[in-house]
Design an enzyme around this catalytic site. Structure first.
Site, short mmCIF file in Angstrom:
data_model
loop_
_atom_site.label_atom_id
_atom_site.label_comp_id
_atom_site.label_asym_id
_atom_site.label_seq_id
_atom_site.Cartn_x
_atom_site.Cartn_y
_atom_site.Cartn_z
N LYS A 177 107.57 72.64 18.34
CA LYS A 177 107.58 73.96 17.68
C LYS A 177 107.32 73.76 16.19
O LYS A 177 107.90 72.87 15.58
CB LYS A 177 108.93 74.65 17.91
CG LYS A 177 109.02 76.07 17.39
CD LYS A 177 110.35 76.73 17.77
CE LYS A 177 110.43 78.19 17.32
NZ LYS A 177 111.69 78.84 17.72
N SER B 29 111.23 83.54 19.84
CA SER B 29 110.24 83.07 18.89
C SER B 29 109.49 81.82 19.37
O SER B 29 108.44 81.52 18.82
CB SER B 29 110.91 82.79 17.55
OG SER B 29 111.79 81.68 17.65
N SER C 205 115.70 82.58 21.36
CA SER C 205 114.30 82.19 21.22
C SER C 205 113.81 81.06 22.12
O SER C 205 112.62 80.80 22.19
CB SER C 205 114.01 81.80 19.78
OG SER C 205 113.83 82.96 19.03
N1 GLN Z 1 114.86 87.59 18.76
C1 GLN Z 1 115.91 87.09 17.93
C2 GLN Z 1 115.61 87.41 16.49
O1 GLN Z 1 114.60 87.98 16.24
C3 GLN Z 1 116.13 85.65 18.16
C4 GLN Z 1 115.29 84.75 17.36
C5 GLN Z 1 115.63 83.30 17.56
O2 GLN Z 1 116.39 82.93 18.45
N2 GLN Z 1 115.06 82.49 16.69
O3 GLN Z 1 116.34 87.09 15.61
#
Ligand code: GLN
Length: 488
Positions: free
Chosen positions: A76, A153, A177
């Site tokens: 990532k 994400s 995410s």
């Molecule tokens: N969707 C969540 C957010 O927007 C989780 C993001 C994440 O886990 N990095 O914060």
């Protein structure tokens, strides 16, 4: 070759049936073919990959092979990689080339993996569809003509792994995410116990929640990746010395007269999910019962407040973490009339809309007028949720719940910020509590798209979580081979 799991590929590499160079070539060819369309990589590193693969083959020949020697993965693009651009999918870091290696990516080097490239994500990991990426959104390879989201994400990783553009990879999970994108792409995504994997060198979003973890096509593969990436790191003060080391195939935790108390969260029953999700979730519970699981209802009274608490705590920490991007030391710099003007111009141009929204919210909830009513209140809710989970684990060994409400939505769905936030309902509580949770496929919906459910455990019960996930995987039996998913 693309359809091999990590476990299968390792066997073939060991026996000499395939070489790491051949395997890596196959992935690079496929990236060449479909990488642009899927938009799952921000940076592809073919030269590095071929050099890594040659080194792996040499180790196999010399009998000094490492645990994951020759396994081609995607990292990532939030993990700093020495000499390789690390963007966090932000214009702010578009041209940032770190001089150091994150602990997690170093551990993968030490395990002998091959780096294919850096996978796409939401900007600074803030989002749910990977649409906030400065580089555009990755696409879900399932029913590709529909242009569905691969989630976020870590959507670049799930797009790449589901399509056979990487055999496995890393994600980070601050509020879901890893688990949400894995669920809607038919993959296994594990958010380990907070502290099991080092955050050092991983671009910070919300430090008390950020959790690196593996994404793969099978539970065994996820266990192998987690074994490589976990471990104590003196450079991360929240790093645990518990470590994680699994041997695969994982041994069954049920069957042969074994029993297990499996909890179902009462409060989640009131949350609307698709008919498919309900049906598959219940079917898998019946399956588990048939091999000895005893189902108990548990209560996490404040779990529906987890979203509100998360969307206060995460932005608060983000506003502090992202203060460092001011155009002075590294990253984008846009010259202004004076210092303040330079800050303003740099940050206005470097951060996208969602990141700016989070920083404004975060700064507001930390302000002297709001700190007590918002931030401290959220911190209390967090504590109560963690305590409730501890209590629940006195009544059961592991907990099950959906990973999300339904199948992947179209990338062009027009949701408001609050509607996006609501998609995290099933995942954020585990981050607030710091406990392990794995999303595993529970079947295919009527529309042919995959759905996932979570296995949740006590702190450091990561192995048990994976063991139960493996039973669910076997019962669900979905075919997630990339050539099948892509139809080519
Ligand atoms: N969707 C969540 C957010 O927007 C989780 C993001 C994440 O886990 N990095 O914060």
């Amino acid at each position: 070759m693309i359809d091999l799991t990590i476990t299968e590929a390792l066997q073939k590499l060991k026996s000499g049936e395939i070489s790491a160079v051949e395997l890596t070539r196959a992935y690079l060819d496929r990236i060449e073919k479909y990488g642009k369309e899927l938009n799952c990589y921000i940076t592809v590193t073919p030269e590095r990959a071929m050099a890594d693969a040659a080194a792996s083959d040499a180790r196999y020949a010399a009998g000094t092979a490492l645990p994951l020697d020759g396994i081609p993965i995607g990292m990532k693009d939030l993990f700093a990689t020495r000499g390789i651009r690390t963007t966090a999918a932000s214009r702010m870091l578009e041209n940032f080339v770190p001089e150091y290696e994150s602990t997690v990516s170093q551990k993968f080097i030490d395990a002998g993996t091959v780096l294919l490239g850096k996978t796409n994500l939401d900007e600074f990991a803030m989002g749910t569809f990977s649409k906030t990426s400065y580089f555009g959104a990755p696409v879900n390879p399932w029913q590709m003509e529909k242009r569905l989201t691969a989630g976020g994400s870590s959507g670049g990783a799930t797009s790449a792994i589901a399509s056979g553009l990487a055999i496995g990879g890393t994600g980070t999970d601050t509020g879901g995410s890893i688990r949400f994108p894995s669920a809607i792409t038919g993959l296994v995504g594990m958010k380990p116990t907070y502290g099991l994997c080092s955050r050092w060198g991983c671009v910070a979003f919300a430090s008390s929640l950020d959790t690196p973890g593996p994404i793969a096509r099978t539970v065994d593969d996820a266990a192998l990746l987690l074994s490589a990436m976990a471990g104590h790191d003196p450079k991360d003060s929240t790093s645990s010395d518990k470590g994680f080391n699994a041997t695969v195939p994982l041994s069954p935790i049920l069957g042969d007269g074994k029993t297990l108390r499996v909890g179902i969260i009462k409060e989640f029953a009131a949350v609307e999910v698709s008919a498919d999700m309900k049906r598959l979730f219940n079917a898998r519970i019946e399956d588990l019962k048939s091999i000895g699981a005893e189902i108990v209802e548990v209560s996490i009274p404040n779990i529906l407040d987890a979203l509100a608490a998360y969307y206060i705590i995460a932005p608060a920490e983000a506003s502090s973490n992202l203060a460092r991007y001011d155009g002075m030391k590294y990253g984008l710099r846009i010259e202004g009339e004076d210092l303040i003007d330079t800050y303003k111009k740099t940050r206005a141009a470097g951060f996208g809309e969602e990141v700016q929204r989070r920083m404004i919210v975060g700064t507001a909830v930390l302000s002297s007028e709001s700190y007590e009513v918002y931030f401290m209140q959220a911190a209390r809710v967090r504590r109560m949720i963690a305590d409730s989970f501890n209590k629940a684990f006195e009544q059961c060994d592991l907990i099950l719940c959906p990973s999300g409400a339904g199948t992947a939505m179209p990338l062009d769905s027009d949701l408001t910020p609050l509607e996006y936030y609501a998609l995290d309902l099933f995942t954020v509580a585990m981050n607030l509590a710091g406990i392990p949770a794995c999303s595993v496929p529970c079947g295919l919906a009527e529309n042919g798209l995959p759905l996932g459910m979570q296995v949740v455990g006590k702190r450091f019960d990561d192995l048990k979580v994976l063991q139960l996930a493996k039973h669910i995987e076997q019962f669900a039996g979905i075919d997630n081979r990339p050539t099948k998913v892509m139809g080519k």
